[in-house]
Every structure is written in structure tokens, then in C-alpha cells.
Design a protein around this motif. Structure first.
Motif, PDB file in Angstrom:
ATOM      1  N   GLY A 111       0.821  -1.206   0.000  1.00  0.00           N
ATOM      2  CA  GLY A 111       0.000   0.000   0.000  1.00  0.00           C
ATOM      3  C   GLY A 111       0.851   1.250   0.000  1.00  0.00           C
ATOM      4  O   GLY A 111       2.052   1.213  -0.266  1.00  0.00           O
ATOM      5  N   ASP A 112       0.229   2.371   0.324  1.00  0.00           N
ATOM      6  CA  ASP A 112       0.914   3.651   0.313  1.00  0.00           C
ATOM      7  C   ASP A 112       1.582   3.947   1.653  1.00  0.00           C
ATOM      8  O   ASP A 112       1.153   3.467   2.705  1.00  0.00           O
ATOM      9  CB  ASP A 112      -0.073   4.782   0.004  1.00  0.00           C
ATOM     10  N   VAL A 113       2.606   4.769   1.599  1.00  0.00           N
ATOM     11  CA  VAL A 113       3.239   5.326   2.801  1.00  0.00           C
ATOM     12  C   VAL A 113       3.267   6.835   2.625  1.00  0.00           C
ATOM     13  O   VAL A 113       3.805   7.343   1.634  1.00  0.00           O
ATOM     14  CB  VAL A 113       4.660   4.780   3.008  1.00  0.00           C
ATOM     15  N   MET A 114       2.655   7.559   3.561  1.00  0.00           N
ATOM     16  CA  MET A 114       2.567   9.018   3.489  1.00  0.00           C
ATOM     17  C   MET A 114       2.864   9.623   4.848  1.00  0.00           C
ATOM     18  O   MET A 114       2.716   8.970   5.879  1.00  0.00           O
ATOM     19  CB  MET A 114       1.149   9.470   3.114  1.00  0.00           C
ATOM     20  N   THR A 115       3.224  10.885   4.844  1.00  0.00           N
ATOM     21  CA  THR A 115       3.300  11.647   6.084  1.00  0.00           C
ATOM     22  C   THR A 115       1.888  12.096   6.481  1.00  0.00           C
ATOM     23  O   THR A 115       0.941  12.015   5.689  1.00  0.00           O
ATOM     24  CB  THR A 115       4.184  12.888   5.919  1.00  0.00           C
ATOM     25  N   THR A 116       1.769  12.596   7.687  1.00  0.00           N
ATOM     26  CA  THR A 116       0.487  13.149   8.143  1.00  0.00           C
ATOM     27  C   THR A 116       0.026  14.268   7.225  1.00  0.00           C
ATOM     28  O   THR A 116      -1.144  14.332   6.837  1.00  0.00           O
ATOM     29  CB  THR A 116       0.630  13.669   9.587  1.00  0.00           C
ATOM     30  N   ASP A 117       0.933  15.166   6.865  1.00  0.00           N
ATOM     31  CA  ASP A 117       0.576  16.281   5.986  1.00  0.00           C
ATOM     32  C   ASP A 117       0.112  15.792   4.619  1.00  0.00           C
ATOM     33  O   ASP A 117      -0.869  16.306   4.063  1.00  0.00           O
ATOM     34  CB  ASP A 117       1.762  17.228   5.816  1.00  0.00           C
ATOM     35  N   GLU A 118       0.810  14.799   4.064  1.00  0.00           N
ATOM     36  CA  GLU A 118       0.426  14.272   2.753  1.00  0.00           C
ATOM     37  C   GLU A 118      -0.961  13.648   2.795  1.00  0.00           C
ATOM     38  O   GLU A 118      -1.759  13.815   1.858  1.00  0.00           O
ATOM     39  CB  GLU A 118       1.456  13.249   2.281  1.00  0.00           C
ATOM     40  N   ALA A 119      -1.264  12.938   3.855  1.00  0.00           N
ATOM     41  CA  ALA A 119      -2.589  12.324   3.970  1.00  0.00           C
ATOM     42  C   ALA A 119      -3.666  13.386   4.189  1.00  0.00           C
ATOM     43  O   ALA A 119      -4.737  13.340   3.570  1.00  0.00           O
ATOM     44  CB  ALA A 119      -2.594  11.313   5.113  1.00  0.00           C
ATOM     45  N   ALA A 120      -3.401  14.345   5.040  1.00  0.00           N
ATOM     46  CA  ALA A 120      -4.400  15.376   5.354  1.00  0.00           C
ATOM     47  C   ALA A 120      -4.757  16.205   4.130  1.00  0.00           C
ATOM     48  O   ALA A 120      -5.929  16.559   3.928  1.00  0.00           O
ATOM     49  CB  ALA A 120      -3.886  16.271   6.477  1.00  0.00           C
ATOM     50  N   THR A 121      -3.768  16.515   3.295  1.00  0.00           N
ATOM     51  CA  THR A 121      -4.053  17.338   2.121  1.00  0.00           C
ATOM     52  C   THR A 121      -4.824  16.572   1.047  1.00  0.00           C
ATOM     53  O   THR A 121      -5.415  17.195   0.156  1.00  0.00           O
ATOM     54  CB  THR A 121      -2.750  17.879   1.499  1.00  0.00           C
ATOM     55  N   ARG A 122      -4.847  15.242   1.132  1.00  0.00           N
ATOM     56  CA  ARG A 122      -5.579  14.444   0.151  1.00  0.00           C
ATOM     57  C   ARG A 122      -7.017  14.147   0.570  1.00  0.00           C
ATOM     58  O   ARG A 122      -7.787  13.570  -0.203  1.00  0.00           O
ATOM     59  CB  ARG A 122      -4.845  13.115  -0.096  1.00  0.00           C
ATOM     60  N   LEU A 123      -7.393  14.520   1.791  1.00  0.00           N
ATOM     61  CA  LEU A 123      -8.731  14.207   2.288  1.00  0.00           C
ATOM     62  C   LEU A 123      -9.806  14.902   1.457  1.00  0.00           C
ATOM     63  O   LEU A 123      -9.768  16.121   1.258  1.00  0.00           O
ATOM     64  CB  LEU A 123      -8.884  14.625   3.746  1.00  0.00           C
ATOM     65  N   MET A 124     -10.775  14.115   0.995  1.00  0.00           N
ATOM     66  CA  MET A 124     -11.942  14.668   0.326  1.00  0.00           C
ATOM     67  C   MET A 124     -13.113  14.608   1.299  1.00  0.00           C
ATOM     68  O   MET A 124     -13.591  13.520   1.628  1.00  0.00           O
ATOM     69  CB  MET A 124     -12.303  13.865  -0.934  1.00  0.00           C
ATOM     70  N   PRO A 125     -13.575  15.749   1.814  1.00  0.00           N
ATOM     71  CA  PRO A 125     -14.670  15.746   2.775  1.00  0.00           C
ATOM     72  C   PRO A 125     -15.923  15.110   2.214  1.00  0.00           C
ATOM     73  O   PRO A 125     -16.179  15.125   1.008  1.00  0.00           O
ATOM     74  CB  PRO A 125     -14.897  17.241   3.056  1.00  0.00           C
ATOM     75  N   ALA A 126     -16.740  14.547   3.114  1.00  0.00           N
ATOM     76  CA  ALA A 126     -17.953  13.852   2.709  1.00  0.00           C
ATOM     77  C   ALA A 126     -18.887  14.769   1.911  1.00  0.00           C
ATOM     78  O   ALA A 126     -19.504  14.368   0.935  1.00  0.00           O
ATOM     79  CB  ALA A 126     -18.674  13.300   3.934  1.00  0.00           C
ATOM     80  N   GLU A 127     -18.963  16.047   2.300  1.00  0.00           N
ATOM     81  CA  GLU A 127     -19.856  16.980   1.612  1.00  0.00           C
ATOM     82  C   GLU A 127     -19.413  17.199   0.182  1.00  0.00           C
ATOM     83  O   GLU A 127     -20.219  17.263  -0.734  1.00  0.00           O
ATOM     84  CB  GLU A 127     -19.892  18.332   2.357  1.00  0.00           C
ATOM     85  N   ARG A 128     -18.104  17.313  -0.016  1.00  0.00           N
ATOM     86  CA  ARG A 128     -17.591  17.527  -1.364  1.00  0.00           C
ATOM     87  C   ARG A 128     -17.810  16.318  -2.243  1.00  0.00           C
ATOM     88  O   ARG A 128     -18.094  16.416  -3.418  1.00  0.00           O
ATOM     89  CB  ARG A 128     -16.081  17.843  -1.290  1.00  0.00           C
ATOM     90  N   ARG A 129     -17.706  15.127  -1.624  1.00  0.00           N
ATOM     91  CA  ARG A 129     -17.905  13.875  -2.365  1.00  0.00           C
ATOM     92  C   ARG A 129     -19.332  13.804  -2.923  1.00  0.00           C
ATOM     93  O   ARG A 129     -19.582  13.352  -4.024  1.00  0.00           O
ATOM     94  CB  ARG A 129     -17.619  12.694  -1.448  1.00  0.00           C
ATOM     95  N   LYS A 130     -20.298  14.271  -2.114  1.00  0.00           N
ATOM     96  CA  LYS A 130     -21.712  14.205  -2.546  1.00  0.00           C
ATOM     97  C   LYS A 130     -21.983  15.072  -3.761  1.00  0.00           C
ATOM     98  O   LYS A 130     -22.858  14.782  -4.557  1.00  0.00           O
ATOM     99  CB  LYS A 130     -22.612  14.643  -1.374  1.00  0.00           C
ATOM    100  N   THR A 131     -21.217  16.179  -3.878  1.00  0.00           N
ATOM    101  CA  THR A 131     -21.468  17.109  -4.978  1.00  0.00           C
ATOM    102  C   THR A 131     -20.496  16.927  -6.149  1.00  0.00           C
ATOM    103  O   THR A 131     -20.610  17.594  -7.159  1.00  0.00           O
ATOM    104  CB  THR A 131     -21.373  18.557  -4.481  1.00  0.00           C
ATOM    105  N   ALA A 132     -19.515  16.027  -5.943  1.00  0.00           N
ATOM    106  CA  ALA A 132     -18.499  15.835  -6.978  1.00  0.00           C
ATOM    107  C   ALA A 132     -19.071  15.096  -8.176  1.00  0.00           C
ATOM    108  O   ALA A 132     -19.987  14.321  -8.062  1.00  0.00           O
ATOM    109  CB  ALA A 132     -17.319  15.066  -6.404  1.00  0.00           C
TER     110      ALA A 132
END
Length: 232
Positions: free
Chosen positions: A211-232
């Protein structure tokens, strides 16, 4: 905290296999759980039998990742090793691979009534977070916990793995999750081991095959919030 840098040969192997270094361009928060493995006094606090000093250094990153994921609509799950059932379900490990003194300390300090079982107090665990008790290194191996059922009942298919020890319970849990078809990310600065070498070897191997290996910052910046997912 471990200063982990992905070696170039590891990067080259991963890119050759999957076409890019990280398979996650985004992380769908609604389908993601932060799995915090064994951040209990027994493994983290000073003076306990299995203390990992570096585990105290990753506490701020785990808290930060948990806060970001909750805010984005994701799930936080705390995994705690318990002594309950250990001798029944993991007898040979205790009989042949640990000294009698180590067995006694392990069973005593991971008893659910002992302070060793408790989550390290500087971690910001909330009553609304999920809790899982495991018996063996991996939370996902049959007979260890009910983590798979809890996650699948909530539609979760992506995991961020943090905790201690990187190369034992964290890696075992992460590998087994991948083999159960979860998408798995190990958070490099959210895991801790006893040595830099063990930490790096575990993350290198995981990145090449599992799988992937990321830093905390790398993971946090990739987060797609649930609200955005609904409208994407």
C-alpha cells in the motif's frame, strides 16, 4: 520521531509496478478510518514493560490526523491489545516465545482493569470514536478482533494506519487489511518503532508490496470531505 525518507530504489520499484509513487490521489473521508494501533500506556508510557519511547513523539501527529479526518466526515478507531483470551487463542506465543517474567508482565499490564491497557492520556480519543480490542499482533487475523465487521458495516474501505510498533502490530494489521481488499496507507510520522532501522525496513517493504506510505501532511491534504464527495 523517526526521520523516514523513501529510498530512491524503493520509489523506482513502486513506480515501475503501479505507474506512480502513491496510489491515492485523494482520500474519500466518508469511506476512510484512521486506525490507531496499540497507543496504550503499556506500549507508550514510561516505565511499562513494552515501552516504545518514540511512540510519545507521534502523539501530536495522531491527534492532528484524527481531528482532520473527523472534520472531513471520516472515522477514528482505537485498537487496544487485551490480555483477555490471550492464553486461549495464542498459547504457543506465550509458552515458547516469551520468558515467564515477560508473560507475567504482559498479562498483568494488558489486563483491562490495569492502567497499562488504557489509551495513553495525551491522545485525544473521543467517546464517539470506535474502539476495538485485539488479542494478537494483527487486528484483522481471525480470532483477534471484530474490526473487519465493524468497518465493513460502516462502508469503510480505506485505512490510515498509525500507532506502535511500526514493524509488528501496525504492519501486521496493515498487511492483513490489504489482503482483505482494503486500501491501506501507513502514516510514516504517525508510526513508531524501537529503532530507525526497523521503522524504515517495515515502511519500505509495505510501500513496495502492500500500500501507500505518506506523512500526516500528505494524507491530510488528500482528504476529500464527505460533503464535497456528494457534490463531486
Amino acid at each position: 520521531m523517526h526521520n523516514y525518507i523513501i529510498p530512491q530504489p524503493v520509489k523506482d520499484r513502486v513506480i515501475k509496478r503501479q505507474g506512480k509513487l502513491l496510489s491515492h490521489d485523494t482520500i474519500d473521508a466518508a469511506r476512510t478510518a484512521l486506525v490507531v494501533v496499540d497507543m496504550q500506556n503499556y506500549f507508550v508510557a514510561e516505565g511499562f514493560a513494552a515501552e516504545v519511547p518514540a511512540a510519545r513523539d507521534i502523539v501530536p501527529n495522531i491527534n492532528r490526523m484524527a481531528k482532520a479526518l473527523r472534520a472531513a466526515g471520516g472515522t477514528v478507531l482505537w485498537v487496544q491489545t487485551t490480555a483477555a483470551g490471550a492464553l486461549e487463542h495464542w498459547a504457543n506465543h506465550h509458552k515458547h516465545m516469551l520468558t515467564a517474567d515477560r508473560v507475567d508482565k504482559r498479562l498483568t499490564q494488558l489486563n483491562e482493569s490495569h492502567d497499562g491497557f488504557k489509551v495513553y492520556p495525551k491522545l485525544e480519543a473521543l467517546p464517539t470514536d470506535l474502539r476495538v480490542k485485539k488479542i494478537k499482533y494483527s487486528a484483522f487475523i481471525p480470532g483477534s478482533s471484530d474490526i473487519d465487521a465493524q468497518l465493513k458495516s460502516r462502508g469503510i474501505d480505506t485505512l490510515l494506519i498509525t500507532g506502535t510498533v511500526t514493524n509488528v502490530c501496525c504492519e501486521s494489521t496493515a498487511r492483513d487489511a490489504m489482503m482483505l481488499d482494503y486500501r491501506v496507507i501507513m502514516v510514516s510520522d504517525g508510526n513508531a518503532s524501537l529503532t530507525d532501522e526497523e521503522h524504515a525496513a517495515s515502511l519500505n517493504n509495505f510501500l513496495v508490496f502492500f500500500g501507500d506510505v505518506m506523512t500526516t501532511d500528505e494524507a491530510a491534504t488528500r482528504l476529500m470531505p464527505a460533503e464535497r464527495r456528494k457534490t463531486a
